[in-house]
Write a protein that holds these residues in place. Structure first.
Motif, short mmCIF file in Angstrom:
data_model
loop_
_atom_site.label_atom_id
_atom_site.label_comp_id
_atom_site.label_asym_id
_atom_site.label_seq_id
_atom_site.Cartn_x
_atom_site.Cartn_y
_atom_site.Cartn_z
N VAL A 80 0.84 -1.20 0.00
CA VAL A 80 0.00 0.00 0.00
C VAL A 80 0.87 1.26 0.00
CG1 VAL A 80 -1.72 1.32 1.27
CG2 VAL A 80 -1.89 -1.18 1.16
N ALA A 81 1.88 1.27 0.88
CA ALA A 81 2.74 2.44 1.01
C ALA A 81 3.53 2.72 -0.27
CB ALA A 81 3.71 2.24 2.17
N LEU A 82 3.84 1.66 -1.02
CA LEU A 82 4.62 1.84 -2.25
C LEU A 82 3.74 1.95 -3.49
CD1 LEU A 82 7.45 -0.75 -1.46
CD2 LEU A 82 7.56 1.74 -1.24
N GLY A 83 2.44 2.01 -3.29
CA GLY A 83 1.53 2.20 -4.41
C GLY A 83 1.33 0.98 -5.28
N GLY A 84 1.45 -0.22 -4.69
CA GLY A 84 1.25 -1.45 -5.44
C GLY A 84 2.57 -2.09 -5.84
N VAL A 85 2.46 -3.31 -6.36
CA VAL A 85 3.66 -4.06 -6.72
C VAL A 85 3.73 -4.37 -8.22
CG1 VAL A 85 3.84 -5.11 -4.43
CG2 VAL A 85 2.50 -6.26 -6.21
N GLU A 86 2.83 -3.78 -9.00
CA GLU A 86 2.83 -4.08 -10.43
C GLU A 86 4.14 -3.67 -11.09
OE1 GLU A 86 0.47 -2.43 -8.85
OE2 GLU A 86 -1.29 -3.77 -8.96
N LEU A 87 4.62 -2.47 -10.77
CA LEU A 87 5.85 -1.96 -11.40
C LEU A 87 7.06 -2.79 -10.96
CD1 LEU A 87 6.71 0.28 -13.34
CD2 LEU A 87 7.25 1.68 -11.34
N SER A 88 7.17 -3.03 -9.66
CA SER A 88 8.29 -3.83 -9.16
C SER A 88 8.21 -5.27 -9.65
CB SER A 88 8.34 -3.78 -7.63
OG SER A 88 7.11 -4.19 -7.07
N GLY A 89 6.99 -5.77 -9.84
CA GLY A 89 6.83 -7.11 -10.40
C GLY A 89 7.35 -7.18 -11.82
N PHE A 90 7.08 -6.14 -12.59
CA PHE A 90 7.61 -6.10 -13.96
C PHE A 90 9.13 -5.99 -13.96
CE2 PHE A 90 8.68 -3.62 -17.87
CZ PHE A 90 8.33 -4.61 -18.79
N MET A 91 9.68 -5.24 -13.00
CA MET A 91 11.14 -5.15 -12.88
C MET A 91 11.73 -6.53 -12.58
SD MET A 91 11.12 -1.65 -10.60
CE MET A 91 12.85 -1.65 -10.15
N THR A 92 11.04 -7.28 -11.75
CA THR A 92 11.49 -8.65 -11.44
C THR A 92 11.48 -9.51 -12.69
OG1 THR A 92 10.56 -8.41 -9.21
CG2 THR A 92 11.09 -10.64 -9.95
N HIS A 99 11.24 8.61 -8.35
CA HIS A 99 10.62 9.92 -8.59
C HIS A 99 9.16 9.91 -8.17
CE1 HIS A 99 8.62 13.05 -11.05
NE2 HIS A 99 9.75 13.74 -10.83
N HIS A 100 8.45 8.83 -8.52
CA HIS A 100 7.03 8.72 -8.17
C HIS A 100 6.84 8.65 -6.66
CE1 HIS A 100 2.86 7.39 -8.20
NE2 HIS A 100 3.21 6.36 -7.44
N LEU A 101 7.65 7.84 -5.97
CA LEU A 101 7.51 7.70 -4.52
C LEU A 101 7.81 9.01 -3.81
CD1 LEU A 101 9.17 4.20 -3.94
CD2 LEU A 101 6.74 4.77 -3.88
N ASN A 102 8.75 9.77 -4.34
CA ASN A 102 9.10 11.04 -3.71
C ASN A 102 8.00 12.07 -3.86
OD1 ASN A 102 10.76 13.93 -4.32
ND2 ASN A 102 11.31 12.84 -2.45
N HIS A 103 7.42 12.15 -5.05
CA HIS A 103 6.43 13.20 -5.31
C HIS A 103 4.99 12.78 -4.98
CE1 HIS A 103 9.85 14.76 -7.61
NE2 HIS A 103 9.26 15.94 -7.55
N ALA A 104 4.66 11.52 -5.18
CA ALA A 104 3.27 11.10 -4.97
C ALA A 104 3.04 10.45 -3.60
CB ALA A 104 2.85 10.12 -6.07
N MET A 105 4.08 9.84 -3.02
CA MET A 105 3.91 9.11 -1.77
C MET A 105 4.61 9.77 -0.60
SD MET A 105 2.08 6.81 -3.21
CE MET A 105 1.79 5.63 -1.91
N GLY A 106 5.30 10.89 -0.85
CA GLY A 106 5.95 11.60 0.24
C GLY A 106 7.13 10.87 0.85
#
Length: 211
Positions: free
Chosen positions: A65-77, A125-132
């Motif tokens: 939840v804090a990282l906005g989901g795992v779809e992106l990191s799953g694709f990186m994997t 960049h997304h975590l810094n600007h969208a998730m604080g």
């Protein structure tokens, strides 16, 4: 019979090393890489153990939840797993003296690493600007969550960058024809490092993103 008579069928290829009681036919470079990876693995183990201690001793957000989901990191994997496969295929092409295949699979492996790093930069960049989230602050909870996340994933990203540079050097050697004789030892050593980086990411993805 002359004492100088030869009893073998012919000279062995120079890239075959004599059998060692402990290391069998492993080359000195391969032994050195295994030793390096063993010590490097301890560094990652320290990071992950520290993360586990902090997580189970403090109020910790749900990572997915804090990282906005795992779809992106799953694709990186997925990218890194595919790059591991292409690295194996590059080494196999070298063994078969299939120059075009070796160059192609090496280039694909490098592309996978560069794509991984590009997505990771977008994620930061997304975590810094969208998730604080920043390295020393987190807008929605304990700042140690943010610090440990960036420390672990950043340390791994540095390894991916090192691996990409390493593989680019190998690609240059391959393009020059240094591996056209079927001597895959240097490629195999580079492959050990790349597979290690991929394996560590699977552990990082599991412990940091999923659990």
């Amino acid at each position: 019979m002359s004492s100088h008579a030869h009893t073998h069928d012919g000279p062995k290829p120079y890239h075959e090393y004599p059998v060692d009681p402990q290391f069998k036919r492993a080359s000195p470079g391969k032994i050195g890489m295994w030793l390096f990876l063993a010590t490097d693995g301890m560094s990652f183990a320290g990071y992950l153990i520290a993360y586990a201690v902090l997580r189970w001793s403090r109020a910790w957000p749900n990572p997915s939840v804090a990282l906005g989901g795992v779809e992106l990191s799953g694709f990186m994997t997925f990218l890194l797993i595919c790059s591991s496969v292409s690295m194996v295929l590059a080494i196999d092409a070298c063994k078969q003296r299939y120059r075009k295949g070796m160059l192609g699979w090496l280039a694909f492996t490098i592309f996978g690493g560069i794509a991984f790093l590009s997505i990771q930069m977008y994620e930061y960049h997304h975590l810094n600007h969208a998730m604080g989230m920043s390295f020393n602050s987190y807008a929605h909870g304990d700042a140690l969550f943010s610090s440990t996340f960036f420390a672990i994933t950043g340390f791994h990203g540095l390894h991916v960058l090192s691996g990409v540079i390493y593989l680019i050097v190998m690609l240059v050697h391959a393009y020059r024809g240094d591996f056209d004789n079927g001597d895959y030892n240097q490629l195999e050593i580079a492959g050990l490092f790349w597979h290690f980086v991929d394996l560590v990411w699977i552990l990082v993805f599991t412990f940091v993103y999923l659990l």
